[in-house]
Design a protein around this motif. Structure first.
Motif, PDB file in Angstrom:
ATOM      1  N   UNK A  34      -4.518  -3.368  -8.703  1.00  0.00           N
ATOM      2  CA  UNK A  34      -4.526  -4.833  -8.694  1.00  0.00           C
ATOM      3  C   UNK A  34      -3.613  -5.357  -7.582  1.00  0.00           C
ATOM      4  N   UNK A  35      -2.418  -4.791  -7.482  1.00  0.00           N
ATOM      5  CA  UNK A  35      -1.471  -5.256  -6.466  1.00  0.00           C
ATOM      6  C   UNK A  35      -2.023  -5.050  -5.065  1.00  0.00           C
ATOM      7  N   UNK A  36      -2.618  -3.894  -4.823  1.00  0.00           N
ATOM      8  CA  UNK A  36      -3.233  -3.643  -3.517  1.00  0.00           C
ATOM      9  C   UNK A  36      -4.364  -4.629  -3.234  1.00  0.00           C
ATOM     10  N   UNK A  37      -5.187  -4.882  -4.232  1.00  0.00           N
ATOM     11  CA  UNK A  37      -6.361  -5.743  -4.053  1.00  0.00           C
ATOM     12  C   UNK A  37      -5.963  -7.176  -3.757  1.00  0.00           C
ATOM     13  N   UNK A  40       0.834  -1.203   0.000  1.00  0.00           N
ATOM     14  CA  UNK A  40       0.000   0.000   0.000  1.00  0.00           C
ATOM     15  C   UNK A  40       0.872   1.257   0.000  1.00  0.00           C
ATOM     16  N   UNK A  41       1.915   1.238   0.807  1.00  0.00           N
ATOM     17  CA  UNK A  41       2.799   2.397   0.874  1.00  0.00           C
ATOM     18  C   UNK A  41       3.529   2.601  -0.446  1.00  0.00           C
ATOM     19  N   UNK A  42       3.997   1.506  -1.026  1.00  0.00           N
ATOM     20  CA  UNK A  42       4.708   1.610  -2.298  1.00  0.00           C
ATOM     21  C   UNK A  42       3.809   2.157  -3.397  1.00  0.00           C
ATOM     22  N   UNK A  43       2.612   1.610  -3.534  1.00  0.00           N
ATOM     23  CA  UNK A  43       1.719   2.061  -4.611  1.00  0.00           C
ATOM     24  C   UNK A  43       1.371   3.532  -4.446  1.00  0.00           C
ATOM     25  N   UNK A  44       1.209   3.976  -3.201  1.00  0.00           N
ATOM     26  CA  UNK A  44       0.890   5.379  -2.954  1.00  0.00           C
ATOM     27  C   UNK A  44       2.104   6.300  -3.128  1.00  0.00           C
ATOM     28  N   UNK A  45       3.294   5.732  -2.880  1.00  0.00           N
ATOM     29  CA  UNK A  45       4.530   6.523  -2.967  1.00  0.00           C
ATOM     30  C   UNK A  45       5.613   5.680  -3.644  1.00  0.00           C
ATOM     31  N   UNK A  46       5.456   5.404  -4.936  1.00  0.00           N
ATOM     32  CA  UNK A  46       6.374   4.472  -5.604  1.00  0.00           C
ATOM     33  C   UNK A  46       7.813   4.991  -5.665  1.00  0.00           C
TER      34      UNK A  46
END
Length: 390
Positions: A212-215, A71-77
């Motif tokens: 998708x990754x988060x889900x 979640x952190x990565x997707x929000x702040x890649x």
């Protein structure tokens, strides 16, 4: 999954062979052992349930840590956060790999409603999820017209729907989304973190890829949580499980040990890969983590037999063990299991990394480990006779 030469062998069939062989070295059953065995078996089953719960708790907690990192990565890649997600995935595989020893008897993980296929199904055809070499448009992520919404219900419904390899959820879906295809003989997959940058990124549909990754990470936590709850002290399945006769418990527990060591691990996860020479048949092909998977699956077998599990926080769950009961009932058979465990461990640890190259260039080493695991399966079945399997 199609197993070509090695099939699952029911414990009952293995026991027939074990009973017809007699006791090499004589039967060392003691009157004290026979007298105490029923109570010891009850204690061993309770300790088994404690170990199962602890390992699913660890699997759940490491999945939560992985989900939070994702979640952190997707929000702040960033490259750093992407590497952190990969490390968290590798860490999460350690406890889960050891839980494979709790399958194959219709427990919460793999009964008719069990989530095992949503958690750890493989091999997977990655084309169903995202782009692959030479096909940048394939996969659900790159098909917003057909799948405008990516959510848990969609991914769960699609998983294994089109074919056995149409995997949309679980550890290996996450693995592919983090590493991408493994196209190198010397390294794991090299997916760039920029696949998730919504501005100036690589590979289109970056926002959908992140969603998708988060889900799928959320789903993994959900499904592991379901199994964990069933094994809690007051969990419905655990209560029912421990209420069964000792013979039924031995049939289930040792049947699982035999089926994992001979059918699933040595067969589908090792022999089939050697026989086909195809890295698609290795367990964690994207991350090149297959040998670690094999080692953890093997450790799960040892945990159950020795009645001890080392948790991710460093503490140990232990108690009455089937190993000690077996040693009191028939020392030669118990020593044979100890020897088979030591041999299998040695042979597995000899397999050179990465596994995809071992199946091509060192197949004889892999096959030696396959044989050792088959022998271990037979040894487990042999002691199960004395423990009361029917």
């Amino acid at each position: 999954m199609n197993l070509k030469l090695i099939a699952f062998v029911p414990l009952a069939a293995l026991l027939i062979g074990s009973q017809s062989c007699g006791d090499a070295g004589g039967n060392s059953t003691t009157s004290q052992g026979t007298e105490d065995t029923p109570k010891q078996l009850v204690a061993a089953a309770s300790n088994y349930a404690d170990i199962v719960l602890a390992s699913y708790e660890d699997s759940y907690q490491t999945a939560v840590v992985l989900r939070d990192a994702i979640n952190h990565f997707v929000d702040h890649p960033s490259e750093e956060q992407f590497l952190d997600c990969k490390n968290k995935w590798l860490q999460a595989r350690i406890p889960y790999g050891q839980t494979e020893a709790y399958r194959f008897y219709g427990g919460p993980i793999d009964d008719k409603d069990g989530p095992e296929g949503l958690i750890n199904a493989w091999p997977m055809d990655e084309n169903f999820i995202d782009y692959v070499e030479g096909m940048p448009e394939v996969g659900l992520i790159n098909d917003p017209a057909s799948y405008p919404t990516i959510d848990k219900a969609l991914l769960s419904d699609l998983n294994e729907k089109a074919s056995e390899e149409s995997i949309f959820t679980g550890y290996h879906a996450i693995e592919f989304l983090l590493w991408g295809q493994d196209l190198s003989a010397s390294s794991a997959g090299q997916r760039p973190y920029t696949d998730y940058l919504t501005t100036g990124g690589t590979a289109k549909n970056q926002e959908r890829r992140g969603l998708y990754l988060k889900t799928v990470a959320d789903l993994l936590v959900d499904h592991l949580g379901e199994v964990k709850e069933e094994w809690k002290a007051d969990g419905a399945y655990r209560t029912s499980f421990l209420g069964r006769p000792n013979a039924d418990l031995i049939n289930n527990i040792f049947g699982a040990l035999s089926k994992l060591s001979k059918g699933e691990l040595s067969g589908e996860r090792m022999f089939v890969a050697v026989d086909s020479k195809d890295q698609e048949n290795e367990h964690s092909c994207f991350a090149d983590n297959t040998i670690a998977d094999i080692q953890q699956n093997f450790q799960g077998l040892v945990n159950v037999y020795t009645g001890s599990y080392s948790r991710t926080n460093g503490t140990v769950v232990s108690g009455q063990s089937y190993r000690d009961i077996a040693a009191a009932l028939n020392a030669p058979k118990a020593k044979a299991v100890d020897a088979a465990i030591a041999t299998a461990r040695s042979k597995i640890n000899t397999i050179p990394s990465p596994f995809d190259q071992a199946i091509l260039n060192n197949s004889e080493v892999v096959l030696e480990a396959v044989t050792a695991l088959e022998d271990l399966s037979d040894a487990f079945a042999d002691v199960a006779v004395d423990l009361g399997a029917q």
